[in-house]
Design an enzyme around this catalytic site. Sequence first.
Site, PDB file in Angstrom:
ATOM      1  N   GLU A 100       0.821  -1.208   0.000  1.00 29.31           N
ATOM      2  CA  GLU A 100       0.000   0.000   0.000  1.00 29.31           C
ATOM      3  C   GLU A 100       0.859   1.264   0.000  1.00 29.31           C
ATOM      4  O   GLU A 100       1.958   1.280   0.557  1.00 29.31           O
ATOM      5  CB  GLU A 100      -0.932  -0.007   1.221  1.00 29.31           C
ATOM      6  CG  GLU A 100      -1.922  -1.162   1.176  1.00 29.31           C
ATOM      7  CD  GLU A 100      -2.861  -1.206   2.374  1.00 29.31           C
ATOM      8  OE1 GLU A 100      -4.001  -1.638   2.210  1.00 29.31           O
ATOM      9  OE2 GLU A 100      -2.427  -0.811   3.479  1.00 29.31           O
ATOM     10  N   CYS A 122       6.566  -7.248   7.056  1.00 24.10           N
ATOM     11  CA  CYS A 122       7.638  -6.740   7.917  1.00 24.10           C
ATOM     12  C   CYS A 122       7.998  -7.812   8.936  1.00 24.10           C
ATOM     13  O   CYS A 122       7.117  -8.510   9.451  1.00 24.10           O
ATOM     14  CB  CYS A 122       7.192  -5.465   8.630  1.00 24.10           C
ATOM     15  SG  CYS A 122       8.488  -4.681   9.635  1.00 24.10           S
ATOM     16  N   CYS A 129       1.181  -2.297  15.092  1.00 21.37           N
ATOM     17  CA  CYS A 129       1.226  -2.056  13.658  1.00 21.37           C
ATOM     18  C   CYS A 129       0.622  -3.235  12.900  1.00 21.37           C
ATOM     19  O   CYS A 129       0.994  -4.391  13.126  1.00 21.37           O
ATOM     20  CB  CYS A 129       2.679  -1.842  13.213  1.00 21.37           C
ATOM     21  SG  CYS A 129       2.886  -1.629  11.433  1.00 21.37           S
ATOM     22  N   GLY A 176       6.756  -2.182   6.016  1.00 24.60           N
ATOM     23  CA  GLY A 176       8.132  -2.642   6.068  1.00 24.60           C
ATOM     24  C   GLY A 176       9.065  -1.734   6.842  1.00 24.60           C
ATOM     25  O   GLY A 176       8.724  -0.601   7.189  1.00 24.60           O
ATOM     26  N   SER A 231      10.691   5.517  15.391  1.00 27.88           N
ATOM     27  CA  SER A 231       9.530   5.110  16.172  1.00 27.88           C
ATOM     28  C   SER A 231      10.015   4.750  17.576  1.00 27.88           C
ATOM     29  O   SER A 231      10.812   3.829  17.746  1.00 27.88           O
ATOM     30  CB  SER A 231       8.840   3.912  15.515  1.00 27.88           C
ATOM     31  OG  SER A 231       7.744   3.480  16.296  1.00 27.88           O
ATOM     32  N   CYS A 357      -1.320   5.887  10.136  1.00 29.96           N
ATOM     33  CA  CYS A 357      -0.110   5.257  10.668  1.00 29.96           C
ATOM     34  C   CYS A 357      -0.443   3.938  11.360  1.00 29.96           C
ATOM     35  O   CYS A 357      -1.318   3.891  12.223  1.00 29.96           O
ATOM     36  CB  CYS A 357       0.563   6.201  11.667  1.00 29.96           C
ATOM     37  SG  CYS A 357       1.278   7.667  10.909  1.00 29.96           S
TER      38      CYS A 357
END
Length: 368
Positions: A100, A122, A129, A176, A231, A357
């Site tokens: 995406e 990922c 996430c 990722g 992050s 996010c």
Amino acid sequence: MAETLTPPRDLPRDAIALRAVTPDTLARALACELGEARKIVSAAHRDLPLGPLVGVRRVTMDLARARGVLPSLRVIETSASRVDPFVKYVVQTPDGEVVETVRIPLERAGRFSVCVSSQAGCALACTFCATGRLGLKRNLETWEIVEQVRIVRRGLADDAAQAKSRVHGVVFQGMGEPMANLDHVLEAIAVMCEPSAMAIDARCMTVCTSGLPSGIRRLAREAPKVRLAISIGSARTEVRRTLMPIDRAHSLDDVMDAAVEHAKTTGLSPMWAVTPLAGVNDSMDDAHALADRAIQFAERAGVRPRISVIPYNSIGANDPFTRASDSALAAFRDAMSARGVPSHRRYSGEGDIAAACGQLAGVAASST
């Protein structure tokens, strides 16, 4: 040279994805003049036929046609937010992976940033996430990263309401971990910055990481104008480790050491992103620990981090977390401010299309 959906692993060994190379690289590959390579790269990015080009010798053009390929991604779904100008593109790679990409409106009208994916899935498994739930399928190729930006650019050109708009920046914050695919990420950045290719200013690009110190240091060396975002999860080790398994391999102390080196090398302030989760990392202890980290970082690096507090976005079924309340977010920020550490609350748009996010999962709505 026609567009092709041939999977990259099925391409001839000496094939050159013409939209994934800089003129320097192409000139070396074809043993041609740099000026010729620039014209070929320019034609490829502007979707011009690779026929005779003024200033390009026929022998060079024949080589470019023989070895050059123009692989493409298939757009399988486009979702426009009903509340703001965010647009999510669900795209499929030639070998069937789905990733995406998000078009993000900037404050200045007519300017957009593109949130690109660097991997299909990922491996880092951050618990807040959606992409982290997928596991890693594979790294994206350089052309697959570049093509995401081209898709957004094409969408702007095709939208009458956005006819005068442009892609102003790129953020590697989609699916990722960019630092785990840094070879291709750096190649994509070089192509995007190249005037004869995409001509996007490197200072308008940001690479986001969950915390891979070697990648942070390499980014500083090889792309010193590109910004860094980290992050954080939580500045408290015992909390961060439950949210971000990467902390077991690379502690926040190690990440901060690399980030200090990045700041000293580039002179750029990093962006720190934190997403308060109700009852998990939204306490005053978390706020104070983050403020202390910021103060220590500024003392060591000579620049202050830009702290972005991001409201949590649900990641679907069996979501273990809930968004911290507005009052909790305000108290969190006030606690940092009281210690002299400013922050801003990031606007969390596009939630109505699952493009905010943490929400990217590589699944088209039509398939759910």
